[in-house]
Structure formats: C-alpha cells, structure tokens
Write an enzyme that holds these catalytic residues in place. Sequence first.
Site, short mmCIF file in Angstrom:
data_model
loop_
_atom_site.label_atom_id
_atom_site.label_comp_id
_atom_site.label_asym_id
_atom_site.label_seq_id
_atom_site.Cartn_x
_atom_site.Cartn_y
_atom_site.Cartn_z
NE ARG A 54 -20.52 15.94 16.38
CZ ARG A 54 -20.08 15.11 15.43
NH1 ARG A 54 -19.15 14.23 15.68
NH2 ARG A 54 -20.61 15.12 14.23
CE1 TYR A 108 -22.44 23.14 11.23
CE2 TYR A 108 -23.31 21.04 11.98
CZ TYR A 108 -23.19 22.00 11.00
OH TYR A 108 -23.80 21.82 9.79
CG ASP A 109 -24.08 19.98 18.60
OD1 ASP A 109 -23.67 20.79 19.44
OD2 ASP A 109 -23.77 18.76 18.61
CE LYS A 116 -19.80 -4.33 15.39
NZ LYS A 116 -19.16 -4.98 16.53
NE ARG A 175 -22.97 10.58 11.57
CZ ARG A 175 -22.64 10.09 12.76
NH1 ARG A 175 -23.18 8.97 13.19
NH2 ARG A 175 -21.76 10.73 13.53
CE LYS A 213 -29.30 2.30 16.65
NZ LYS A 213 -30.67 1.82 16.79
NE ARG A 214 -26.51 12.87 12.64
CZ ARG A 214 -25.34 13.49 12.50
NH1 ARG A 214 -24.75 13.54 11.32
NH2 ARG A 214 -24.77 14.05 13.54
N1 UDP Z 1 -15.82 8.69 10.09
C1 UDP Z 1 -15.00 7.60 9.81
N2 UDP Z 1 -13.89 7.81 9.05
C2 UDP Z 1 -13.56 9.03 8.53
C3 UDP Z 1 -14.41 10.13 8.80
C4 UDP Z 1 -15.54 9.91 9.58
O1 UDP Z 1 -15.27 6.47 10.24
O2 UDP Z 1 -12.54 9.12 7.83
C5 UDP Z 1 -17.06 8.45 10.87
C6 UDP Z 1 -17.28 9.42 12.02
O3 UDP Z 1 -16.68 8.93 13.21
C7 UDP Z 1 -18.80 9.45 12.12
C8 UDP Z 1 -19.26 9.19 10.70
O4 UDP Z 1 -18.14 8.66 10.01
O5 UDP Z 1 -19.26 8.40 12.93
C9 UDP Z 1 -19.73 10.44 9.98
O6 UDP Z 1 -18.75 11.43 10.15
P1 UDP Z 1 -18.71 12.75 9.28
O7 UDP Z 1 -17.53 13.53 9.72
O8 UDP Z 1 -18.85 12.43 7.84
O9 UDP Z 1 -20.04 13.55 9.64
P2 UDP Z 1 -20.94 13.71 10.96
O10 UDP Z 1 -22.16 12.91 10.68
O11 UDP Z 1 -20.18 13.17 12.14
O12 UDP Z 1 -21.17 15.15 11.05
#
Ligand code: UDP
EC number: 4.1.1.35
Length: 282
Positions: free
Chosen positions: A99, A102-103, A165, A168, A231-232
């Site tokens: 990642r 990006y980050d 678990k 977001r 967590k976010r």
């Molecule tokens: N995720 C999931 N199923 C999917 C796509 C994503 O469970 O089909 C989870 C992923 O593991 C993460 C969260 O959803 O924990 C958010 O992922 P996303 O790709 O939307 O954005 P991120 O916040 O990671 O940039």
Amino acid sequence: MHHFKNPSFELIRHDVVEPLLLEVDQIYHLACPASPVHYKHNPVKTIKTNVVGTLNMLGLAKRVGARFLLTSTSEVYGDPLQHPQVETYWGNVNPIGVRSCYDEGKRTAETLAMDYHRGAGVEVRIARIFNTYGPRMCIDDGRVVSNFVAQALRKEPMTVYGDGKQTRSFQFVSDLVEGLMRLMEGEHVGPFNLGNPGEFTMLELAQVVQETIDPNARIEFRPNTEDDPHKRKPDITKAKDLLGWEPKIPLRQGLPMMVSDFRQRIFGDHKEEDTATNTSSS
Ligand code: UDP
Ligand code: UDP
C-alpha cells in the site's frame, strides 16, 4: 457528462506526470487511483502520480498564483494506533508494503504542498478524505461498498475479506464535495479530515446492504489483503470548528441512492427489470 453542453466547460485529457501549462485560479488536485485494487495494479505509476504529478501541479499553481487543494487520504494514518484519528496524529505506515505507493505517495504530496506553501507562498489546502461512496461510482471499482452493492444486486455472494471485523467509516459523496468546496473557499490550510464518523465493521456493512437490497444476500469469506488497516474513523472536530462542515447523510440514507443508480446501470434503464433475478454474473 452533464457539463459538456456548458460553453464555459473545457475537458483536457492529460497525465499530470507530464508538465502542463494552463491559466487557472484554483486547482482541485484529485489525480491518482484511490481504490486499492487500482493503485496496486501499477504501483510505480501510482507513486509517480502522487510525487511528480503533485510537483507539476504545485509548479503550475506557483506560476499562475492559483490556490491549490490537495486531496490526501485517511491512508496517511496507515494502520492507526490512535482511534479515532485526529489530524495531529502522525500515523503508523509501512514504508515498504504493497500500500506504500499510495499512502507514502500521499504523505509526500502533503510534504510538497506544505513546502510550496512555506517556501513559495502558494495558497494550499489539504483534505484527508476517508472512505467515500455514492452514485456514479465505477461498478467494478473494487472497493467494499461498490463490491457489496453490485454483488447483492447480481445475486452473487458479498465477498468479506478477513474476519470482517475491521472497521471503516463511510461518507456519502455529496457531503465530501461540500467539504472540499468549503475548504477551497475558506482561509485554513489544514490538513482537515473529511469523512463521516459513523463506523461500521465490514460484517455490519454487509448487513446494511442486506437490509437495503436483499435480506437473503449471502456472505462469502475471502483471505484479507496485506497491511489492511484494522480500524478507521475520522475525528472531524477541526472541520466542524473551522469550516463549519459536517456530513449530513448517514449510511442508511446514502446507500439506497447508490443502489438505485447501480440498479439502473447493471440492469438497464427499465425499472420493471429491477425485479429480474437472473441477470447475474456477466
Ligand atoms: N473489503 C471487503 N470486501 C471487498 C472489498 C474490500 O471485505 O470486496 C474490505 C477490505 O479488506 C477493507 C475494507 O473492506 O478492510 C475497505 O476496503 P476498500 O478497498 O473499500 O478501501 P480501503 O479503506 O482499504 O482503502
Ligand atoms: N510546471 C508545470 N506547469 C507550470 C509550471 C511548472 O507543469 O505552469 C512543472 C515544471 O515542469 C516543474 C514543476 O512543475 O517540473 C515544478 O515547478 P517549479 O517552477 O516549482 O520548479 P522548477 O521548474 O524551478 O524546478
């Protein structure tokens, strides 16, 4: 699309990694894929866009005296050890992970913005955008809300990564647009968190999608991706106090608006086909 008929509107297709000469008053710098699936696809291009692209846009802003708004990201906090995240938190980021393009790219973009601000007097604005969803999102964007909605509509199982678990906080797109415009027009540099503090686990999100689309929608567990933040959730006190902004649309209100748009695009414009159940998996 709906601006094409406006004679004052001009669309230019350009890669920001290449220099660009324009005369403008304001720059909303959003360039960069933001879905993990997309930004990991060509990581070197992702970091070039964030670093060289942002440098070029700041050079442009400096030359023409434009105000420059950078859309940074909640990913600058990495896998955060502080919860909820405040802007003063420096984050917990892996510099060599999948990642990082990006980050770390967005962290460098923030650094560049602040250095052009301090060194060259460029008027900068920095937004840290948290997970956002809404109508007109790419159906195969790969992010969680669009995935679950498209899967439930197509009668495919919703793919929950890991144990589901992880959390977001989901912001409806019109709230974000309002926040970005307030930031651009206001007097404060930021950074500002722009997000909806309503926090959901992925299993809870799947449940909201079931309530909205189909109570029988199934869930399928898949292995999680590397370095996925646990967590976010944004602390938006600063945006509330200084921009007078806070999101208005909770997930349960915003999701149906996205669902009706996805339904139309997946099944075509005929409302009566909404009930068709066998149009799945193309
Ligand atoms: N995720 C999931 N199923 C999917 C796509 C994503 O469970 O089909 C989870 C992923 O593991 C993460 C969260 O959803 O924990 C958010 O992922 P996303 O790709 O939307 O954005 P991120 O916040 O990671 O940039
Ligand atoms: N730049 C651009 N458009 C402009 C002005 C600059 O794309 O209108 C690019 C320029 O090519 C350079 C970058 O922005 O690579 C940084 O410009 P700056 O003037 O800050 O730095 P310098 O060119 O002096 O290294």
